[in-house]
Design a protein around this motif. Structure first.
Motif, short mmCIF file in Angstrom:
data_model
loop_
_atom_site.label_atom_id
_atom_site.label_comp_id
_atom_site.label_asym_id
_atom_site.label_seq_id
_atom_site.Cartn_x
_atom_site.Cartn_y
_atom_site.Cartn_z
N PRO A 19 -13.94 15.45 -5.07
CA PRO A 19 -13.47 14.63 -6.17
C PRO A 19 -12.79 13.37 -5.69
O PRO A 19 -12.04 13.37 -4.72
N ALA A 20 -13.08 12.28 -6.38
CA ALA A 20 -12.41 11.01 -6.12
C ALA A 20 -11.29 10.89 -7.14
O ALA A 20 -11.29 11.57 -8.17
N PHE A 21 -10.34 10.04 -6.87
CA PHE A 21 -9.23 9.90 -7.80
C PHE A 21 -8.69 8.49 -7.73
O PHE A 21 -9.06 7.70 -6.88
N ALA A 22 -7.77 8.19 -8.64
CA ALA A 22 -7.13 6.89 -8.69
C ALA A 22 -5.80 6.97 -7.96
O ALA A 22 -5.04 7.90 -8.17
N LEU A 23 -5.57 6.02 -7.10
CA LEU A 23 -4.27 5.90 -6.43
C LEU A 23 -3.53 4.75 -7.06
O LEU A 23 -4.08 3.67 -7.23
N VAL A 24 -2.26 4.96 -7.43
CA VAL A 24 -1.47 3.93 -8.08
C VAL A 24 -0.24 3.63 -7.25
O VAL A 24 0.48 4.53 -6.84
N VAL A 43 -4.11 -0.30 -8.72
CA VAL A 43 -4.87 0.92 -9.00
C VAL A 43 -6.10 0.90 -8.11
O VAL A 43 -6.92 -0.01 -8.18
N GLU A 44 -6.22 1.93 -7.25
CA GLU A 44 -7.33 2.00 -6.32
C GLU A 44 -8.35 3.03 -6.77
O GLU A 44 -8.00 4.17 -7.07
N ASN A 45 -9.60 2.62 -6.82
CA ASN A 45 -10.71 3.51 -7.14
C ASN A 45 -11.25 4.04 -5.80
O ASN A 45 -11.87 3.29 -5.05
N THR A 46 -11.02 5.30 -5.50
CA THR A 46 -11.46 5.87 -4.23
C THR A 46 -12.88 6.43 -4.29
O THR A 46 -13.37 6.91 -3.28
N SER A 47 -13.51 6.35 -5.44
CA SER A 47 -14.85 6.93 -5.59
C SER A 47 -15.93 5.96 -5.13
O SER A 47 -15.68 4.80 -4.83
N ALA A 48 -17.16 6.45 -5.14
CA ALA A 48 -18.31 5.64 -4.76
C ALA A 48 -18.97 4.99 -5.98
O ALA A 48 -20.04 4.42 -5.87
N ALA A 73 -14.39 -1.68 -9.27
CA ALA A 73 -15.57 -1.36 -8.46
C ALA A 73 -15.27 -0.21 -7.51
O ALA A 73 -14.11 0.10 -7.22
N ALA A 74 -16.32 0.40 -7.02
CA ALA A 74 -16.19 1.50 -6.05
C ALA A 74 -15.43 1.05 -4.82
O ALA A 74 -15.60 -0.08 -4.35
N LYS A 75 -14.55 1.91 -4.35
CA LYS A 75 -13.75 1.64 -3.14
C LYS A 75 -13.00 0.32 -3.22
O LYS A 75 -12.84 -0.40 -2.24
N SER A 76 -12.51 -0.02 -4.43
CA SER A 76 -11.79 -1.27 -4.66
C SER A 76 -10.46 -1.03 -5.35
O SER A 76 -10.20 0.06 -5.84
N THR A 77 -9.67 -2.08 -5.41
CA THR A 77 -8.35 -2.01 -6.04
C THR A 77 -8.26 -3.07 -7.14
O THR A 77 -8.70 -4.20 -6.96
N GLY A 78 -7.67 -2.68 -8.27
CA GLY A 78 -7.42 -3.60 -9.37
C GLY A 78 -5.92 -3.73 -9.59
O GLY A 78 -5.14 -2.84 -9.22
N LYS A 79 -5.51 -4.84 -10.20
CA LYS A 79 -4.09 -5.10 -10.43
C LYS A 79 -3.82 -5.15 -11.93
O LYS A 79 -4.47 -5.88 -12.67
N VAL A 80 -2.83 -4.36 -12.36
CA VAL A 80 -2.39 -4.35 -13.76
C VAL A 80 -1.01 -4.99 -13.80
O VAL A 80 -0.10 -4.58 -13.09
#
Length: 129
Positions: A19-24, A43-48, A73-80
């Motif tokens: 399982p992939a998950f979100a890292l905050v 917020v990091e998307n650790t999934s593919a 996007a996959a293996k990317s980080t977004g900013k809120v």
């Protein structure tokens, strides 16, 4: 297929479907004074796979989400980015707030203390000779 080959195939399959998950990442304490305070969360998307991002905040004062990507996007980080406004009735108090990030169904929560500073509470200083 022998036992050894099946065992390796099962182990490989387990790693492929892990399982992939979100890292905050973000602040644990926000101090709001006489003006609005802006802060951000990564917020990091650790999934593919690319995933849709939903965000909610439980904050006792007025706030607005200033910026939020719809997808990460996959293996990317977004900013809120969020802006928290002061409220006179909350001055001098500290509240525990909760930020919830749902990334394609994977949920991550961040607990944040918000200190509403009492800015107009200057003590009087009287000097005498």
């Amino acid at each position: 297929m022998g036992f050894f080959s099946r065992a390796i195939a099962l182990i490989f399959l387990a790693f492929m479907t892990a399982p992939a998950f979100a890292l905050v990442e973000g602040p644990t304490l926000i101090r709001v004074g006489e003006t609005a305070q802006e802060t951000s969360f990564s917020v990091e998307n650790t999934s593919a796979a690319k995933k849709y991002l939903e965000v909610s905040f439980a904050i006792p004062s007025k706030f607005e989400i200033v910026a939020k990507p719809e997808w990460i996007a996959a293996k990317s980080t977004g900013k809120v980015e969020v802006r928290i406004y002061p409220e006179e009735k909350l001055e001098g108090t500290t509240y525990t707030a909760k930020a919830t990030f749902s990334l394609g169904g994977d949920i991550a929560e961040k607990i944040v203390s918000i200190n509403y500073a009492k800015e107009d509470n200057c003590p009087s200083i009287i000097e005498s000779n």
